[in-house]
Design a protein around this motif. Structure first.
Motif, PDB file in Angstrom:
ATOM      1  N   GLY A  90      61.805  33.093  36.337  1.00 54.15           N
ATOM      2  CA  GLY A  90      62.319  34.451  36.281  1.00 54.15           C
ATOM      3  C   GLY A  90      63.749  34.483  35.784  1.00 54.15           C
ATOM      4  O   GLY A  90      64.517  33.547  36.015  1.00 54.15           O
ATOM      5  N   ILE A  91      64.109  35.567  35.085  1.00 54.67           N
ATOM      6  CA  ILE A  91      65.488  35.808  34.646  1.00 54.67           C
ATOM      7  C   ILE A  91      65.872  37.163  35.214  1.00 54.67           C
ATOM      8  O   ILE A  91      65.219  38.170  34.925  1.00 54.67           O
ATOM      9  CB  ILE A  91      65.599  35.834  33.119  1.00 54.67           C
ATOM     10  N   LEU A  92      66.914  37.199  36.010  1.00 55.38           N
ATOM     11  CA  LEU A  92      67.245  38.445  36.688  1.00 55.38           C
ATOM     12  C   LEU A  92      68.724  38.526  36.997  1.00 55.38           C
ATOM     13  O   LEU A  92      69.466  37.547  36.865  1.00 55.38           O
ATOM     14  CB  LEU A  92      66.442  38.578  37.979  1.00 55.38           C
ATOM     15  N   LEU A  93      69.138  39.708  37.408  1.00 55.93           N
ATOM     16  CA  LEU A  93      70.480  39.916  37.926  1.00 55.93           C
ATOM     17  C   LEU A  93      70.449  39.581  39.408  1.00 55.93           C
ATOM     18  O   LEU A  93      69.604  40.074  40.143  1.00 55.93           O
ATOM     19  CB  LEU A  93      70.932  41.354  37.692  1.00 55.93           C
ATOM     20  N   ARG A  94      71.373  38.750  39.827  1.00 57.90           N
ATOM     21  CA  ARG A  94      71.316  38.166  41.169  1.00 57.90           C
ATOM     22  C   ARG A  94      71.310  39.238  42.252  1.00 57.90           C
ATOM     23  O   ARG A  94      72.010  40.231  42.174  1.00 57.90           O
ATOM     24  CB  ARG A  94      72.501  37.234  41.384  1.00 57.90           C
ATOM     25  N   GLN A  95      70.516  38.967  43.287  1.00 56.57           N
ATOM     26  CA  GLN A  95      70.449  39.874  44.426  1.00 56.57           C
ATOM     27  C   GLN A  95      70.311  39.067  45.706  1.00 56.57           C
ATOM     28  O   GLN A  95      70.049  37.862  45.679  1.00 56.57           O
ATOM     29  CB  GLN A  95      69.266  40.827  44.289  1.00 56.57           C
ATOM     30  N   GLN A  96      70.498  39.755  46.825  1.00 58.55           N
ATOM     31  CA  GLN A  96      70.368  39.103  48.117  1.00 58.55           C
ATOM     32  C   GLN A  96      68.905  38.964  48.497  1.00 58.55           C
ATOM     33  O   GLN A  96      68.035  39.653  47.994  1.00 58.55           O
ATOM     34  CB  GLN A  96      71.099  39.912  49.196  1.00 58.55           C
ATOM     35  N   GLU A 107      89.988  50.396  40.227  1.00 55.82           N
ATOM     36  CA  GLU A 107      90.977  49.780  41.105  1.00 55.82           C
ATOM     37  C   GLU A 107      90.589  49.906  42.576  1.00 55.82           C
ATOM     38  O   GLU A 107      90.891  49.030  43.389  1.00 55.82           O
ATOM     39  CB  GLU A 107      92.361  50.408  40.894  1.00 55.82           C
ATOM     40  N   ALA A 108      89.924  50.998  42.926  1.00 51.38           N
ATOM     41  CA  ALA A 108      89.544  51.192  44.330  1.00 51.38           C
ATOM     42  C   ALA A 108      88.549  50.135  44.794  1.00 51.38           C
ATOM     43  O   ALA A 108      88.372  49.921  45.994  1.00 51.38           O
ATOM     44  CB  ALA A 108      88.935  52.585  44.515  1.00 51.38           C
ATOM     45  N   LEU A 109      87.903  49.469  43.855  1.00 49.21           N
ATOM     46  CA  LEU A 109      86.902  48.463  44.203  1.00 49.21           C
ATOM     47  C   LEU A 109      87.472  47.052  44.208  1.00 49.21           C
ATOM     48  O   LEU A 109      86.733  46.084  44.404  1.00 49.21           O
ATOM     49  CB  LEU A 109      85.727  48.531  43.220  1.00 49.21           C
ATOM     50  N   GLY A 110      88.777  46.916  43.982  1.00 49.58           N
ATOM     51  CA  GLY A 110      89.377  45.592  43.946  1.00 49.58           C
ATOM     52  C   GLY A 110      89.236  44.968  42.571  1.00 49.58           C
ATOM     53  O   GLY A 110      89.314  45.652  41.548  1.00 49.58           O
ATOM     54  N   ARG A 111      89.003  43.670  42.542  1.00 47.56           N
ATOM     55  CA  ARG A 111      88.852  42.971  41.267  1.00 47.56           C
ATOM     56  C   ARG A 111      87.699  43.567  40.463  1.00 47.56           C
ATOM     57  O   ARG A 111      86.708  44.008  41.042  1.00 47.56           O
ATOM     58  CB  ARG A 111      88.586  41.486  41.500  1.00 47.56           C
ATOM     59  N   PRO A 112      87.827  43.588  39.141  1.00 49.56           N
ATOM     60  CA  PRO A 112      86.708  44.108  38.331  1.00 49.56           C
ATOM     61  C   PRO A 112      85.415  43.405  38.723  1.00 49.56           C
ATOM     62  O   PRO A 112      85.326  42.166  38.666  1.00 49.56           O
ATOM     63  CB  PRO A 112      87.128  43.761  36.894  1.00 49.56           C
ATOM     64  N   PRO A 113      84.437  44.158  39.179  1.00 53.23           N
ATOM     65  CA  PRO A 113      83.218  43.517  39.700  1.00 53.23           C
ATOM     66  C   PRO A 113      82.354  42.924  38.587  1.00 53.23           C
ATOM     67  O   PRO A 113      82.273  43.473  37.492  1.00 53.23           O
ATOM     68  CB  PRO A 113      82.496  44.665  40.408  1.00 53.23           C
ATOM     69  N   VAL A 114      81.723  41.821  38.890  1.00 53.23           N
ATOM     70  CA  VAL A 114      80.775  41.204  37.972  1.00 53.23           C
ATOM     71  C   VAL A 114      79.461  41.009  38.713  1.00 53.23           C
ATOM     72  O   VAL A 114      79.408  41.017  39.943  1.00 53.23           O
ATOM     73  CB  VAL A 114      81.280  39.847  37.421  1.00 53.23           C
ATOM     74  N   ILE A 115      78.405  40.853  37.958  1.00 49.78           N
ATOM     75  CA  ILE A 115      77.106  40.549  38.536  1.00 49.78           C
ATOM     76  C   ILE A 115      76.548  39.347  37.799  1.00 49.78           C
ATOM     77  O   ILE A 115      76.679  39.240  36.576  1.00 49.78           O
ATOM     78  CB  ILE A 115      76.150  41.762  38.455  1.00 49.78           C
ATOM     79  N   GLU A 116      75.973  38.426  38.542  1.00 48.39           N
ATOM     80  CA  GLU A 116      75.507  37.175  37.949  1.00 48.39           C
ATOM     81  C   GLU A 116      74.107  37.314  37.375  1.00 48.39           C
ATOM     82  O   GLU A 116      73.249  37.999  37.937  1.00 48.39           O
ATOM     83  CB  GLU A 116      75.521  36.070  39.006  1.00 48.39           C
TER      84      GLU A 116
END
Length: 297
Positions: free
Chosen positions: A147-153, A256-265
């Motif tokens: 599978g190839i996906l965006l990481r999730q819990q 900015e309210a979310l802190g560091r620019p968020p990334v998704i793996e």
């Protein structure tokens, strides 16, 4: 059935080269051997393949119809030989690949599939596209090999995930949403409005919830669609925000309210108890290289 593959190859050569003599030179044979092969094939099939009354032989109507079938037989034989060589080398004869629909139309993924077709033409590939959560489930229940996906819990204990890239996320709202007038909203501003969240297979990620009002979806593209309709703000991968149907109707806000620019793996997942063949390993490596190349441009 007494005809042979060799006779079919002679038939194809004669039809493509326009004469028995030209076909003989192409095949490295005597013209008499080519003429004899065609005569035997006509006898075996019980019909005339070439009209020999003119200066050059011409395919009859029966010959034209059977030429198409002959080519199909030869192509199938070539596929058989290619598949046998691949199996002898230990390569997978078939592979089921599941891809997160959020990665549809991503150049690194499409480029990898194009390279796969060139490098492993004998592979029988099945592609499954699914929403967030489907991919890991299909691999877990053995519907898919990789599978190839965006990481999730919550992927479960039997799955192994390997990160191959990361994608920048952006904060978006619809053009008519109240937050569109606040290019740099505070955490309090965000908390006052509905949040659109990507849903895990098992539970909501509490750390990602900034508003008491939230809707959970299993598709980033659905999140983008609802955001364009003013139903909430969302964090989505940048390529989703730039998707042509959404691009004109979404506003990107400072995060900015979310802190560091968020990334998704981006990661590949497979079962720990399932051995990965050379093609699956090649896929994982090539995908990572394509994503890195794209990031460096």
């Amino acid at each position: 059935m007494r005809w042979s593959l060799d006779q079919l190859e002679v038939l194809i050569a004669c039809a493509e080269r326009g004469s028995f003599s030209s076909a003989a030179r192409h095949l490295g044979r005597a013209q008499s051997a080519v003429s004899t092969a065609i005569a035997h094939l006509e006898a075996d099939l019980g019909c005339l393949l070439f009209d020999r009354t003119g200066r050059l032989p011409r395919l009859t109507e029966e010959g034209k119809a059977l030429l198409h079938e002959a080519r199909a037989v030869i192509r199938q034989c070539q596929r058989l030989e290619s598949r046998a060589r691949a199996i002898a080398l230990g390569e997978e004869a078939q592979l089921v690949l599941a891809i997160d629909e959020a990665l549809v139309e991503m150049p690194p993924v499409d480029e990898t599939l194009e390279a796969l077709a060139r490098h492993y033409p004998a592979l029988q590939l099945t592609l499954l596209y699914g929403a967030q959560g489907d991919i890991a489930g299909w691999v877990e229940d053995r519907t898919a090999d990789l599978g190839i996906l965006l990481r999730q819990q919550g992927q479960g204990p039997v799955l192994e995930g390997i990160r191959i890239a990361h994608l920048q996320q952006v904060l978006v709202v619809g053009r008519d949403h109240p937050l569109a007038g606040h290019p740099a909203p505070t955490a309090g501003d965000l908390a006052d409005h509905r949040q659109l969240l990507i849903a895990s297979r098992t539970e909501v990620d509490a750390g990602a919830t900034l508003s008491a009002q939230f809707w959970c979806l299993n598709s980033f593209y659905s999140m983008g669609e609802l955001a364009t309709r003013g139903l909430g703000w969302a964090l989505v991968p940048q390529h989703i925000a730039q998707y042509p149907p959404f691009r004109e109707d979404l506003v990107e806000l400072a995060g900015e309210a979310l802190g560091r620019p968020p990334v998704i793996e981006v990661e590949t997942v497979s079962r720990r108890d399932a051995a990965q063949g050379p093609i699956a390993r090649w896929l994982r490596q090539t995908l990572g290289e394509r994503f890195r190349d794209r990031r460096q441009r």
